[in-house]
Each structure stands twice: as structure tokens, then as C-alpha cells.
Design an enzyme around this catalytic site. Structure first.
Site, PDB file in Angstrom:
ATOM      1  N   GLU A 191     -36.674  26.934 -41.989  1.00  0.00           N
ATOM      2  CA  GLU A 191     -36.319  25.720 -42.725  1.00  0.00           C
ATOM      3  C   GLU A 191     -35.120  25.006 -42.117  1.00  0.00           C
ATOM      4  OE1 GLU A 191     -36.950  28.629 -44.128  1.00  0.00           O
ATOM      5  OE2 GLU A 191     -38.586  28.336 -45.572  1.00  0.00           O
TER       6      GLU A 191
ATOM      7  N   PHE B 114     -38.849  35.408 -59.340  1.00  0.00           N
ATOM      8  CA  PHE B 114     -39.042  35.619 -57.902  1.00  0.00           C
ATOM      9  C   PHE B 114     -38.757  34.321 -57.140  1.00  0.00           C
ATOM     10  CE2 PHE B 114     -41.916  35.610 -54.140  1.00  0.00           C
ATOM     11  CZ  PHE B 114     -41.226  36.573 -53.421  1.00  0.00           C
ATOM     12  N   GLN B 115     -37.943  34.401 -56.132  1.00  0.00           N
ATOM     13  CA  GLN B 115     -37.547  33.259 -55.301  1.00  0.00           C
ATOM     14  C   GLN B 115     -36.919  32.127 -56.099  1.00  0.00           C
ATOM     15  OE1 GLN B 115     -40.865  32.317 -52.619  1.00  0.00           O
ATOM     16  NE2 GLN B 115     -40.006  33.745 -51.121  1.00  0.00           N
TER      17      GLN B 115
ATOM     18  N   LYS C  20     -42.632  24.141 -60.252  1.00  0.00           N
ATOM     19  CA  LYS C  20     -44.049  24.289 -59.910  1.00  0.00           C
ATOM     20  C   LYS C  20     -44.949  23.656 -60.968  1.00  0.00           C
ATOM     21  CE  LYS C  20     -46.985  27.753 -57.707  1.00  0.00           C
ATOM     22  NZ  LYS C  20     -47.115  29.174 -57.324  1.00  0.00           N
TER      23      LYS C  20
END
Lengths: 196, 587
Positions: free
Chosen positions: B76, B138-139, B188
Site C-alpha cells: 500500500e 479483524f483488521q 463494509k
């Protein structure tokens, strides 16, 4: 020139995360915030930060420009204490039996402009509003009677010279601001200008 | 509440023709809305790396591949530096995609770099479902708070209906005023959510944001008066000229008033190097004359530059004799480091012509002669020996000299950070604007290779040469994979002195030659490049230099050339830290 108390008044949009964006302007420079208050302002939907710091005027001026540069900040003003009307509120919790026994206390409270917010069997909560020295003095006065808890609010301040933000906001809402805009003016009218 | 405000301001100033839109209302996902926004903003290339939390956007991207070219980077950080390189050569907003958590945190260096070098970027990061925010999912990382100090603006979207207006605002903020990076974090659920899409309305006004200060005529007049009365006026120009597309206006201004002008590192290439009024580069490793004469001029005119400490050296001994005129679009820059006698706030594309109209036509031949006189001294003691060395080992300077001869100064020069960067910026000739891409403010090692990839996409018709040291190349060498896969025809010129040269130079000069961890080893770069199917060569002899450079430039695709240079060569002149600019050392 030495450090002195400055109150910074910031008009902003009501935006999550903006408090952090403003707070880190101070922490980045290792400047301690003495007091910070956020509240609605005279204009609906516009927030008002009141921040007190001890600093050099030059530093405060630069800081205000950096704050004003933030996208959601409309305007940042800085003022010395003589340019402001300000108040802080404090709450004091003391044991009721101690207070009841010692009649002097009541007179003491009258002297400090305090009032009782709650009176219970076990404790009483007093409130007073004023400058730092006044709220501090009451702590001293109550300490001998077993002060259980003390808390003081941040400073809230009104700028003596300000005409409020209604008119200013109109300038911001226009995409092409007018000539009268009180900006860029500190050079030739330094004495009149209390903002950047 | 805020959403309403944004919608109001996004559509408020210049409403789209109402008749054109209403029939087009359709249901699309938040992800599609992101890509529609990019198309509407004229984005053609973007850089990115997929991951769990940004998968819906990548799924939508699958259907947009013919309209949006997505370059899959290898890290990234490479993605955001590529977006920076793209923005710097194209003048457009660079776009980068990354996933949540590590994807987003890997962007931080690039955001900081873009923030300090005023590069317009929009970074879009995926985020965990809104229902999971704050649960250590998560993440999940708190990307908004991590990136707040290094973004011009950032915002977390949790509802798809916000996306069109927020992206419009993001692009508007990134490119207007003093440009900078904007990060939009999209949960999301918002990427997946379908909503009633009413088309895209570009943003023209945000009420709390004033990109350009109002131009005050009285300051223009005061500035002109000072310039007209000056005997020894001196111009310092920065990237503001390039960001404001004011190259012509700037040239007209200095030519009319006959003003010698020196560039900051990011100002380079906005005025052709060979222009008779161009007196060189400022700063710690800048040219001798402009540094020394900063402390002799009577009026200092700073245009689109911010008086970085690498430019000013010791501030309390900086240009104290001069009256300072400071032209800048960012009011916060005025008086930040150097007190301005006359602040000319505004976009220099607008302020410069106003100023040009008021300045008298003049030439300051005697004063300009002083620059040339000092320049001669620098040529004798530093430049000539650097460009025409008698040592067996090659110098970085002579590599640049040969490169200039072959490119004619037409190439885009991208540099990493360190000695090679200073040498490249000192000796590269530039005929065209937007030709110098380097990490100026942040000094990010590892910037060069990915930025060059982006620079090539931003200026596909130009030759892009990435000049990189043996330290910096190893920080982002994985981006050779991006070149391998997508074929960016970048010329990679590694100047290998087998040291972390700049730190070594400081250790030699200021730490009694105690070389502490600057002795860096290198892999076989030719073998590495060939492993990535990139043509490559390595030379260490003067006799091979020109042919090797020519082979590199003539090669149709990407090419890596490693040039072995003198191990312990130093960059001079140098203003040692804590010294005044007039105490610049020639050796």
C-alpha cells in the site's frame, strides 16, 4: 513578552472527529490545555469551542491560523482575559452533619455566592459560579469541614467586542465572500483586530 | 445533520440543471457509487491493493475495468507514493485504494508525505462493518484518528447514501486551495448497501472552507512599491507556482522587474533551469550564490514557498536585513517562520499578474552579476570537479551531466531521498514544468520507485527517470513487481555508493567519522531486475557511462541501470545544521 492566559473561541461545524483534530493542534506543540468546553453557539448547528491555554501571543496567533485552516472550522478568535466575560462552575460535596453543626458555614456560603443543589442526610452539594479565584477560595473555605468531592467545569466565555456569528456565517455561506470581510487586515489595522 | 449540510453545500452553489437528472434515479450499491464518483471526477488511473474490508468495492471494480485502469501495487505504501507521483506529473488528484487495518496503516507515510508536500490525493480505505466498529474486529484500526494529523480532511462513511456527496467534497478539498491528501474510510456495510442514486453533483463550495483568501489590492500595491524601490530584490519560488499553474505568470513577473530568482527543491522545473534569471536552488545543499545573497538582498519576495528549515538554516540569522514579501495561498504560512512585511494572500496565478502590472520594467544587472560572480566560485570549487572528476570512480554529478545531455532536460526526474537526491536536484536540467518529483518535506526514503511508476501514468508520453540510491531502492524494491505486471516504462537509475551516503556524510563531518550502521549491502540488482523480467545492466567505468545511459533511455520498456559511484563522495555546498545560510560551506 511573556506567556499569559488566552481564551481561544472556535466556531465549527458539528462534526465527529473535529474535537480530536483541534486537540492535536495543541498536543503536537506540547501545549497544555487548561480548560476546554464545547457547546452550541448562538447559531443553530454551529458549535463553539472555548479553549484556555497559557502561551505567548505569537504562538497563539499561529495556532489560531492553523486551527482555522481545518476544513470544518469556520473561525478561530483569541482573546486575553480583559477582552472577555467568563465564568466557571464548580460543585462541592460536603458531609451534611458537619455543615449542620457549624452554623458559620451558611454565612460562608452566602459570602461566596454559593447555593445548595442537593441536601441529603449524608451529604450536601453546593454550587458556585465565578472566576477561578472565586471557586478556588470556596474550596479553601470548605476544606476544614471535610470536602468529599470537588469538580469544576471548563471556562465558558463571551467576547465583549463580538457581534455574534450570524452575520459572519452569511459570508461563509456565500461562495464569493464580500469585500468587507474582516480578514487579512491585521497589518494596517492591527489595533482593531482581535482575530487573525 | 452533517450529511445534510454536505449535501446542501455540495449542491448549493452551482445546482446541476434540474431537468437533466430526475429520470436517471436508479438503485446502486455504495461501491458502485464510489466508482461513479471517480469517473465523474475524471479519474482514469488509480492504484491500490484489495483486502477483506474493501472487497465490495473491488467486486464493483470488476465491471469498471474498461473505464478505470487499476494498477495493482505490491504494498500500500507503493500505492500511495504512485498516486503522489501521478498527481505531481499530471496535476490531477491521485487516487489510492486500500483495505482496513494494515492496508490503511501502510498508507500513513504517503499521507504524511502528501500533506507536507501539498499533493492532492483521495485515499479510499475499506473499514469493518459499522456494527463492529470499536470491537477490535479483524483488521479493524481507528484509521480516522490515526490519519487525522496527516490529512487535509478525513471522513468515515457508514451509510451508502452519503457516498456521492462525500466523495465530491473529498475531491474538491483535495485539489482546491493548498492541495492535500483526503482520506475516506468506508465501512463494509456502506459499500454493500443499495440506495437510490440520483447522479453525481460535483462540489463547488463548503461553507466552513475557504480555499482562496481574498486578494487585497493594498498589499499588492505595497508589494509593488517595495519591489520598485529595491536595489537588490531577490525572489524565492516554490511549488506554489506549479500547484497554481502559474509558470507563465511567474516568468512574466520576474522578467518585467528583472528579478533574480532561486527555487526551493519543490519549486524546481517551474522555471526552465537555463533561464537567465534562474540563479539556482536554495537550501542546505543548494547553490552558493542564492544562499549567501539571501543575507544581502534588500527585498525578499517569497512565492508559494514556506520557509522550511532546510531552506532557512538558522532562523534568527536569516535575511534579517531584508523586507519580506510573502505570496501564499495558505494564510497559516504567513509569519509562520519568517515575518512578512507585506503578506500577499491569494492564489499566485491571480496575484502575480496584479503585481506584474504594478512593477516597473527594470533590470538589476549589477545585482544579478553578484550572483554570477559567486556562482563562478561554486563552479570552480564544487561543480566543475564534480562534473569532470579526475578520480577513477564515477561521481553522481557526472552521471547527471551525461543524463542531461541525452534527455536535453526534457525528462521527468523522480528521486528518492539522500545524497543522490541532492545531486540530482542540483545538476538536473529542466526545460518543462512538473518535471521534478521528489519527497521534499518528509524526506521519505522508498518514495522514488513507486512515485516514478505513478509519474509515468501521469505523463505517459514523457521519459521518466527514477534516480534512487542503494538504500532507498531496497525500501520499496517490491514495486518492480508492479512494473513487471503493468509495464510502466520507468528508467531506474541506481546510484550505488555502497553506503547510506547522506547519513555517512554527516557522520564524517560531525561525528568524527564514526560510521554507525551506514554500511549497507546490496543484492545483485541486475539479477533482481531480471527476476522481475526487467532489462538491466550495471556499470562502474566512466567509459561505459554514456552508452549505458543511452541504452537505458532507448530501451522501449522499463530498464534498470546500476551505476557504481565513489563510496565516500560528499555533497557540497552545505549549510551545516544550526548555521546561517551565509555560512554555507564549499568543502
Amino acid at each position: 513578552m511573556s506567556k499569559q492566559e488566552f481564551t481561544i473561541t472556535v466556531y465549527t461545524e458539528n462534526q465527529i472527529g473535529l474535537l480530536n483534530r483541534i486537540a492535536i493542534m495543541f498536543s503536537r506543540r506540547k501545549i497544555n490545555i487548561e480548560s476546554l468546553n464545547t457547546s452550541p453557539s448562538e447559531v443553530e448547528g454551529i458549535h463553539r469551542f472555548t479553549i484556555v491555554i497559557n502561551e505567548f501571543e505569537d504562538v497563539v496567533r499561529k495556532l489560531c491560523r492553523q486551527i482555522e485552516k481545518q476544513v470544518e472550522v469556520l473561525k478561530a478568535y483569541f482573546n486575553t482575559n480583559d477582552e472577555l466575560i467568563w465564568q466557571e462552575m464548580a460543585l462541592y460535596k460536603v458531609p451534611t452533619d458537619e455543615i449542620a453543626e457549624k452554623v458559620k458555614v451558611e454565612r460562608l456560603l452566602r459570602e461566596y455566592g454559593a447555593r445548595a443543589v442537593v441536601i441529603r442526610k449524608d451529604y450536601t452539594v453546593f454550587e458556585t459560579t465565578g472566576h477561578r479565584e472565586e471557586t478556588d477560595r470556596l474550596i479553601k473555605a470548605l476544606e476544614p469541614f471535610g470536602l468529599i468531592e470537588f469538580v469544576r467545569s471548563a471556562r465558558v466565555a463571551i467576547i465583549k467586542d463580538s457581534n455574534g456569528f450570524h452575520e459572519k456565517l452569511k459570508e461563509f455561506e456565500a461562495s464569493e465572500p464580500g469585500e468587507e470581510l474582516i480578514e487579512n487586515e491585521y497589518l494596517d489595522k492591527a489595533s482593531e483586530v482581535f482575530t487573525m | 445533520m452533517e450529511t445534510l449540510d454536505i449535501k446542501k453545500s455540495a449542491s448549493g452553489a452551482k445546482p446541476a440543471t434540474p431537468a437533466a437528472k430526475p429520470a436517471e434515479t436508479k438503485s446502486i450499491s455504495g461501491s458502485e457509487a464510489v466508482l461513479e464518483a471517480l469517473l465523474a471526477e475524471g479519474v482514469d488511473v488509480l492504484f491500490g491493493y484489495p483486502g477483506g474490508a474493501i472487497m465490495p468495492i473491488y467486486d464493483a471494480l470488476y465491471d469498471y475495468q474498461d473505464k478505470l485502469q487499476h494498477i495493482l501495487v505490491r504494498h500500500e505504501q507503493g500505492g500511495i507514493h504512485a498516486a503522489q507521483g501521478y498527481a505531481r506529473t499530471s496535476g490531477k488528484v491521485g487516487v489510492v485504494f486500500a483495505t482496513s487495518g494494515p492496508g490503511a496503516t501502510n498508507l500513513v507515510t504517503g499521507l504524511a508525505d502528501a500533506m507536507i508536500d501539498s499533493t492532492p490525493l483521495v485515499a479510499v480505505t475499506g473499514q469493518v462493518f459499522a456494527s463492529l466498529l470499536g470491537t477490535d474486529a479483524f483488521q479493524e484500526t481507528d484509521v480516522i484518528n490515526i490519519t487525522t494529523p496527516v490529512t487535509k480532511w478525513n471522513y468515515q462513511v457508514t451509510d451508502a447514501t452519503e457516498i456521492p456527496a462525500i466523495l465530491a467534497k473529498a475531491f474538491y478539498i483535495a485539489r482546491t486551495g493548498r492541495p492535500g491528501p483526503v482520506l475516506i474510510d468506508i465501512t463494509k456495510n456502506a459499500q454493500i448497501q443499495k440506495f437510490d442514486y440520483q447522479g453525481y453533483t460535483p462540489c463547488h463550495h463548503v461553507r466552513s472552507y475557504r480555499p482562496k483568501p481574498i486578494i487585497r489590492k493594498e498589499y499588492i500595491e505595497q508589494a509593488a512599491k517595495l519591489i520598485n524601490a529595491a536595489a537588490k530584490p531577490f525572489v524565492l519560488f516554490g511549488q506554489g507556482i506549479i500547484l497554481g499553474s502559474a509558470e507563465k505568470e511567474f516568468k512574466a513577473f520576474i522578467e518585467k522587474a528583472g528579478l533574480p530568482a532561486a527555487a526551493t527543491i519543490l519549486g524546481l522545473s517551474s522555471l526552465p533551469t537555463t533561464h537567465p534569471l534562474h540563479v539556482g536552488m536554495l537550501g542546505m545543499h543548494g547553490n552558493y550564490a542564492p544562499n549567501v545573497l539571501t543575507n544581502e538582498c534588500d527585498v525578499l519576495i517569497a512565492i508559494g514557498m514556506r520557509f522550511d528549515d532546510r531552506v532557512t538554516g538558522r532562523l534568527d540569522k536569516y535575511a534579517k536585513q531584508a523586507k519580506v514579501i510573502h505570496l501564499d495561498i495558505d494564510p497559516a504560512e504567513i509569519d509562520k517562520n519568517v515575518k512578512a512585511e507585506v503578506p500577499v494572500w491569494g492564489d499566485c496565478k491571480e496575484t502575480l499578474p496584479l503585481l506584474t502590472a504594478l512593477v516597473e520594467k527594470k533590470s538589476h544587472d549589477e545585482w544579478l552579476g553578484k550572483f554570477r560572480e559567486l556562482e563562478k566560485k561554486e563552479v570552480e570549487q564544487v561543480i566543475y570537479p564534480e562534473l569532470n572528476p579526475t578520480s577513477e570512480q564515477l561521481t553522481m554529478g557526472e552521471v547527471l551531466k551525461s543524463l542531461n545531455e541525452l534527455t536535453g532536460g526534457k525528462a521527468v526526474i523522480v528521486t528518492d531521498v539522500g545524497q543522490h537526491q541532492m545531486v540530482a536536484c542540483r545538476y538536473a536540467t529542466f526545460t518543462d514544468t512538473k518535471s521534478n518529483v521528489t519527497s521534499g518535506g518528509l524526506g521519505t526514503m522508498g518514495f522514488g520507485l513507486p512515485a516514478a511508476i505513478g509519474a509515468k501514468y501521469g505523463a505517459p508520453d514523457r521519459t521518466v527517470v527514477a534516480i534512487i540510491g542503494d538504500g532507498g531502492i531496497q525500501m520499496t524494491i517490491q514495486e518492480l513487481g508492479t512494473i513487471m505486471q503493468f509495464g510502466a516504462a520507468v528508467k531506474i537509475l541506481i546510484l550505488n555508493n555502497q553506503f547510506l551516503g547522506m547519513v555517512r556524510q554527516w557522520q564524517q563531518l560531525f561525528n568524527d567519522k564514526r560510521y554507525s550502521f551506514v554500511n549497507i549491502t546490496s543484492p545483485d540488482y541486475v539479477a533482481v531486475a531480471k527476476g522481475y523480467h526487467i532489462e538491466a545492466a550495471r556499470i562502474d567505468a566512466r567509459a561505459d557511462l554514456k552508452t549505458a545511459l543511452k541504452t537505458m533511455l532507448d530501451h522501449p520498456g522499463a530498464y534498470l541501470l546500476e551505476v557504481m559511484v565513489g563510496k565516500e563522495n560528499n555533497v557540497f555546498p552545505m549549510v551545516p545544521q544550526g548555521c546561517s545560510v551565509s555560512e554555507i560551506r564549499l568543502s
